[in-house]
Design a protein around this motif. Sequence first.
Motif, PDB file in Angstrom:
ATOM      1  N   CYS A   1     -63.537  39.359  72.818  1.00 46.12           N
ATOM      2  CA  CYS A   1     -62.658  38.261  73.221  1.00 46.12           C
ATOM      3  C   CYS A   1     -61.743  38.677  74.370  1.00 46.12           C
ATOM      4  N   ALA A   2     -61.236  39.892  74.341  1.00 51.77           N
ATOM      5  CA  ALA A   2     -60.411  40.382  75.455  1.00 51.77           C
ATOM      6  C   ALA A   2     -61.241  40.443  76.739  1.00 51.77           C
ATOM      7  N   ARG A   3     -62.512  40.778  76.624  1.00 57.78           N
ATOM      8  CA  ARG A   3     -63.391  40.790  77.796  1.00 57.78           C
ATOM      9  C   ARG A   3     -63.512  39.391  78.391  1.00 57.78           C
ATOM     10  N   LEU A   4     -63.583  38.367  77.529  1.00 57.21           N
ATOM     11  CA  LEU A   4     -63.638  36.988  78.026  1.00 57.21           C
ATOM     12  C   LEU A   4     -62.407  36.653  78.859  1.00 57.21           C
ATOM     13  N   VAL A   5     -61.236  37.090  78.402  1.00 60.24           N
ATOM     14  CA  VAL A   5     -59.991  36.831  79.123  1.00 60.24           C
ATOM     15  C   VAL A   5     -60.071  37.441  80.528  1.00 60.24           C
ATOM     16  N   ALA A   6     -60.489  38.696  80.615  1.00 55.09           N
ATOM     17  CA  ALA A   6     -60.592  39.375  81.910  1.00 55.09           C
ATOM     18  C   ALA A   6     -61.696  38.769  82.771  1.00 55.09           C
ATOM     19  N   LEU A   7     -62.824  38.477  82.165  1.00 53.50           N
ATOM     20  CA  LEU A   7     -63.945  37.902  82.913  1.00 53.50           C
ATOM     21  C   LEU A   7     -63.570  36.540  83.485  1.00 53.50           C
ATOM     22  N   TYR A   8     -62.845  35.750  82.714  1.00 50.74           N
ATOM     23  CA  TYR A   8     -62.384  34.444  83.173  1.00 50.74           C
ATOM     24  C   TYR A   8     -61.572  34.586  84.457  1.00 50.74           C
ATOM     25  N   ALA A   9     -60.626  35.532  84.469  1.00 42.65           N
ATOM     26  CA  ALA A   9     -59.794  35.744  85.655  1.00 42.65           C
ATOM     27  C   ALA A   9     -60.642  36.189  86.843  1.00 42.65           C
ATOM     28  N   ASN A  10     -61.543  37.134  86.625  1.00 44.56           N
ATOM     29  CA  ASN A  10     -62.371  37.648  87.722  1.00 44.56           C
ATOM     30  C   ASN A  10     -63.292  36.581  88.298  1.00 44.56           C
ATOM     31  N   LEU A  11     -63.941  35.825  87.433  1.00 46.41           N
ATOM     32  CA  LEU A  11     -64.857  34.777  87.907  1.00 46.41           C
ATOM     33  C   LEU A  11     -64.090  33.654  88.587  1.00 46.41           C
ATOM     34  N   ASN A  12     -62.922  33.327  88.065  1.00 45.48           N
ATOM     35  CA  ASN A  12     -62.073  32.302  88.667  1.00 45.48           C
ATOM     36  C   ASN A  12     -61.685  32.717  90.083  1.00 45.48           C
ATOM     37  N   ASP A  13     -61.234  33.951  90.247  1.00 41.07           N
ATOM     38  CA  ASP A  13     -60.835  34.429  91.568  1.00 41.07           C
ATOM     39  C   ASP A  13     -62.018  34.486  92.536  1.00 41.07           C
ATOM     40  N   ALA A  14     -63.214  34.676  92.017  1.00 43.25           N
ATOM     41  CA  ALA A  14     -64.411  34.716  92.859  1.00 43.25           C
ATOM     42  C   ALA A  14     -64.955  33.317  93.160  1.00 43.25           C
ATOM     43  N   GLY A  15     -64.370  32.290  92.540  1.00 41.29           N
ATOM     44  CA  GLY A  15     -64.843  30.922  92.758  1.00 41.29           C
ATOM     45  C   GLY A  15     -66.206  30.652  92.151  1.00 41.29           C
ATOM     46  N   ARG A  16     -66.552  31.373  91.131  1.00 40.12           N
ATOM     47  CA  ARG A  16     -67.852  31.207  90.465  1.00 40.12           C
ATOM     48  C   ARG A  16     -67.702  30.213  89.308  1.00 40.12           C
ATOM     49  N   TRP A  17     -67.589  28.940  89.686  1.00 38.75           N
ATOM     50  CA  TRP A  17     -67.199  27.903  88.737  1.00 38.75           C
ATOM     51  C   TRP A  17     -68.203  27.690  87.621  1.00 38.75           C
ATOM     52  N   ALA A  18     -69.488  27.742  87.904  1.00 37.17           N
ATOM     53  CA  ALA A  18     -70.485  27.565  86.840  1.00 37.17           C
ATOM     54  C   ALA A  18     -70.375  28.693  85.822  1.00 37.17           C
ATOM     55  N   ASP A  19     -70.101  29.898  86.302  1.00 30.73           N
ATOM     56  CA  ASP A  19     -69.952  31.030  85.387  1.00 30.73           C
ATOM     57  C   ASP A  19     -68.666  30.925  84.574  1.00 30.73           C
ATOM     58  N   VAL A  20     -67.593  30.422  85.190  1.00 30.69           N
ATOM     59  CA  VAL A  20     -66.343  30.203  84.448  1.00 30.69           C
ATOM     60  C   VAL A  20     -66.592  29.179  83.342  1.00 30.69           C
TER      61      VAL A  20
END
Length: 129
Positions: free
Chosen positions: A13-32
């Motif tokens: 679950c903590a990985r999801l939190v970090a991944l969300y931030a990274n994908l959001n900053d990369a503009g990878r909306w489908a992955d978010v």
Amino acid sequence: MTEEQRRGIEQDCARLVALYANLNDAGRWADVAALYAPDGRMARPTAPDEWTEGRDAILAAFLARPARTTQHVCSNVVIDVLSDSEATGESAMLLFTGEGAPKVGSFHDRFVRIEAGWRFAERRGSLTF
């Protein structure tokens, strides 16, 4: 549930939190959007009482945003395991954008385990200042 299983859920679950931030900053909306359960819902920190419900609607909301450069820093992540398929979490968030002062806030999350793994059932942001 063993301590090892509990720690594994916390890490997932903590990985999801970090991944969300990274994908959001990369503009990878489908992955978010894919980080949410199909019926998941989100409320942005700027509108914590306005829910967007369902993975497709979440993706549409991200696609509709004006382009911008961001850097999210998430910390103080605490995950509470409720069962082998449910958890809750809280994290602090610092958002840098190209304009204006940084924003400080938090996320309150509900996680569920689905066939694809752990996903956000609910992600509610709020701004402190």
